[in-house]
Scaffold this active site. Structure first.
Site, mmCIF file in Angstrom:
data_model
loop_
_atom_site.group_PDB
_atom_site.id
_atom_site.type_symbol
_atom_site.label_atom_id
_atom_site.label_comp_id
_atom_site.label_asym_id
_atom_site.label_seq_id
_atom_site.Cartn_x
_atom_site.Cartn_y
_atom_site.Cartn_z
ATOM 1 N N CYS A 1 14.641 14.729 -104.293
ATOM 2 C CA CYS A 1 14.518 13.403 -103.653
ATOM 3 C C CYS A 1 15.049 12.301 -104.568
ATOM 4 O O CYS A 1 14.343 11.830 -105.465
ATOM 5 C CB CYS A 1 13.055 13.134 -103.293
ATOM 6 S SG CYS A 1 12.819 11.534 -102.489
ATOM 7 N N CYS A 20 13.111 9.039 -104.328
ATOM 8 C CA CYS A 20 11.842 9.014 -105.071
ATOM 9 C C CYS A 20 12.082 8.904 -106.572
ATOM 10 O O CYS A 20 11.372 8.179 -107.263
ATOM 11 C CB CYS A 20 11.043 10.287 -104.822
ATOM 12 S SG CYS A 20 11.008 10.856 -103.140
ATOM 13 N N ASP A 21 13.055 9.649 -107.087
ATOM 14 C CA ASP A 21 13.162 9.827 -108.543
ATOM 15 C C ASP A 21 14.389 9.191 -109.181
ATOM 16 O O ASP A 21 14.506 9.186 -110.409
ATOM 17 C CB ASP A 21 13.175 11.340 -108.867
ATOM 18 C CG ASP A 21 11.907 12.024 -108.379
ATOM 19 O OD1 ASP A 21 10.865 11.358 -108.342
ATOM 20 O OD2 ASP A 21 11.974 13.215 -108.026
#
Ligand code: NAP
Length: 379
Positions: A149, A152-153
Site C-alpha cells: 500500500c 499508506c506507507d
C-alpha cells in the site's frame, strides 16, 4: 447527521432477520446497499475492515465518471458510504463473515466474528486482496520495508529508493505516487511491455524518477533491521542483479476473498464467484458483484454497475417470495445462476476456445454468464 454507520455494534437479543445482507463494503457492496435501501428493503452491509475496500487506499481515482479532476479514493468511498447510510442501510464495519448457510425456511444464516444474523437474500461483494509473491524476505520484512500500500506507507520513503513489482495499473500508478516521496522508483516487471493502461504508461515513461527493470522477476529481499536490497533475475539472461532499495511494494495481482465460500457457491478455478448475467450465483437467493465476481474488468465503474444490478435482482427475488403466485412457489425452478451456462454455450458466444483458456480481459466472462447463457429473469 444521524447516519447509521457502526463499527462492531451488533444488536443484543434475538437473531435479526434482514431482507438483504451484503457481504463486503467496497464500491460494489456500497452501491448494492444504496439501491437496496432505496428499494425500502431492510439492508445490512458487513465489512471486515472499514467500508470502501481497496479504493479507500487509492490516492487518486481518475476514471470514475463525474469527477473530471479526479477524486481521492478515500473521498469517493466516504461519499458512497454516507449515501448508503442516509437511505437507511446499516453499515457494520470491522465485522468478518466466517460462514453462511441456508436455513430450512429459505433464509440464510450468517455467522460473523461478532454475532449471527439472518438474511432473506444475500449479496456477496467480498472483493479481492493483494497477491503475495512468496519470495524469501517478503514475509520477514513486512512493516520493515515490504508493503502492498503506497498510499499508506509511501511517506516513509522521502528521499529514498524503492522498488515496485508488477507491470499492471496498480504497480505503475502506485509507483508514480511513490515518486512524490522517493528519489528513485524501480519498476520490476517480468516482461518488456507493461500491462497498465496506455495513458498511465505515458505518464510513467515521462517521469524521470521511474526506472524500469524489464524482463525481471524478484528473487529475494535482503537486509538487516530494514530492507536493503531486492535481488532480481533477468528471465532472458538468467543474470542476477541486486537493486539497492529501502522499500519493496508488491503489485502482482489480486486474489478473491472467497475462501469462506468454498463449497457454498460455485467458483471458477481461480476462486472468483460465478454468476449469470443477472448476478445470480449457483445458490438460489444469493447474488454476487464486484471484483470477486468472475468478470472481465476490475474497475470501480464495473463494480458499481454490478452492485446496482445485484440489489435490483435481489429486490425482485424478494418480491417473488412475497407474492404467492403458483409459478413462483418453487424458486429453484426459476433460478438461473451459472449452472445454466454450459461450456458449449460459452464457446459458441466466444472465439472457439474453452472459457478457461481465455484471458479475463479478452471479452466475455472467462466462465459462466455470457450473452448466450444470460439467465432468464426471475418470474
Ligand atoms: P494486474 O492487472 O493483474 O497486474 C499484475 C501485474 O503483476 C502484471 O503486470 C503481471 O505481469 C505481474 N505479475 C503477476 N504475477 C507475478 C509474479 N508472480 N511475479 C512478478 N510479476 C507478476 O493487477 P493490478 O495492477 O493489481 O490490477 C488489478 C485490476 O484492477 C486490473 O483489472 C486493473 O485494470 C484494475 N485497476 C485499475 C486501476 C485504474 O483504472 N486506474 C488502478 C488499479 C487497478 P504480466 O503483465 O506479465 O501478467
Amino acid at each position: 447527521m444521524g447516519l447509521d454507520i457502526r463499527i462492531n455494534l451488533p444488536k443484543q437479543g434475538a437473531v435479526e432477520t434482514y431482507d438483504v445482507v451484503i457481504v463486503g463494503g467496497g464500491p460494489a457492496g456500497l452501491t448494492a446497499a444504496i439501491y437496496s435501501a432505496r428499494g425500502r428493503r431492510s439492508t445490512v452491509m458487513l465489512e471486515r475492515n472499514m467500508a470502501g475496500g481497496q479504493i479507500a487506499l487509492t490516492e487518486l481515482v481518475e476514471n470514475f465518471p463525474g469527477f473530471p479532476e479526479g477524486i481521492s479514493g478515500f473521498d469517493l468511498s466516504d461519499r458512497m458510504k454516507r449515501q448508503a447510510a442516509q437511505f437507511g442501510a446499516e453499515l457494520r464495519e470491522i465485522t468478518t463473515v466466517a460462514a453462511f448457510q441456508p436455513e430450512e425456511d429459505g433464509c440464510f444464516s450468517i455467522s460473523t466474528d461478532q454475532e449471527r444474523i439472518r438474511g432473506k437474500a444475500i449479496i456477496l461483494a467480498p472483493g479481492v486482496e493483494a497477491k503475495r509473491s512468496g519470495i524469501p524476505g517478503e514475509a520477514e520484512f513486512v512493516g520493515r520495508g515490504v508493503s502492498w500500500c503506497a498510499t499508506c506507507d509511501g511517506a516513509l520513503y522521502k528521499g529514498r529508493t524503492v522498488a515496485v513489482v508488477g507491470g499492471g495499473d496498480s504497480a505503475v500508478e502506485e509507483g508514480m505516487f511513490l515518486t512524490r516521496f522517493a528519489d528513485k522508483v524501480y519498476v520490476v516487471h517480468r516482461r518488456d511491455e507493461l500491462r497498465a493502461e496506455k495513458i498511465i504508461q505515458e505518464r510513467a515513461f515521462a517521469n524521470d524518477k521511474m526506472q524500469f527493470v524489464w524482463d525481471s522477476v524478484p528473487r529475494r529481499i535482503v537486509g538487516g533491521q530494514m530492507v536493503e536490497a531486492l535481488e532480481v533475475q533477468n528471465v532472458k539472461t538468467q543474470g542476477l542483479t541486486s537493486l539497492p532499495v529501502n522499500g519493496v511494494f508488491f503489485y502482482i495481482g489480486q486474489i478473491p476473498n472467497t475462501a469462506f465460500l468454498q463449497g457454498v457457491v460455485r467458483l471458477d478455478p481461480a476462486g472468483y464467484i460465478l454468476t449469470d448475467d443477472l448476478m445470480r450465483t449457483s445458490v438460489c437467493g444469493v447474488f454476487a458483484c464486484g471484483d470477486a465476481r468472475s468478470n472481465p474488468l476490475k474497475q470501480i465503474a464495473m463494480a458499481v454497475g454490478e452492485g446496482s444490478l445485484a440489489a435490483v435482482q435481489a429486490g425482485r427475488y424478494l418480491d417473488e417470495l412475497e407474492c404467492p403466485v403458483p409459478s413462483a412457489l418453487d424458486r429453484r425452478q426459476t433460478w438461473g445462476g451459472p449452472d445454466v451456462c454450459e461450456p458449449a454455450e460459452v464457446v459458441a458466444a466466444g472465439d472457439g476456445r474453452p472459457a478457461e483458456e481465455r484471458q479475463p480481459t479478452e471479452g466475455g466472462q472467462a466462465s459462466g454468464g455470457g450473452a448466450a447463457a444470460g439467465g432468464a429473469p426471475v418470474t
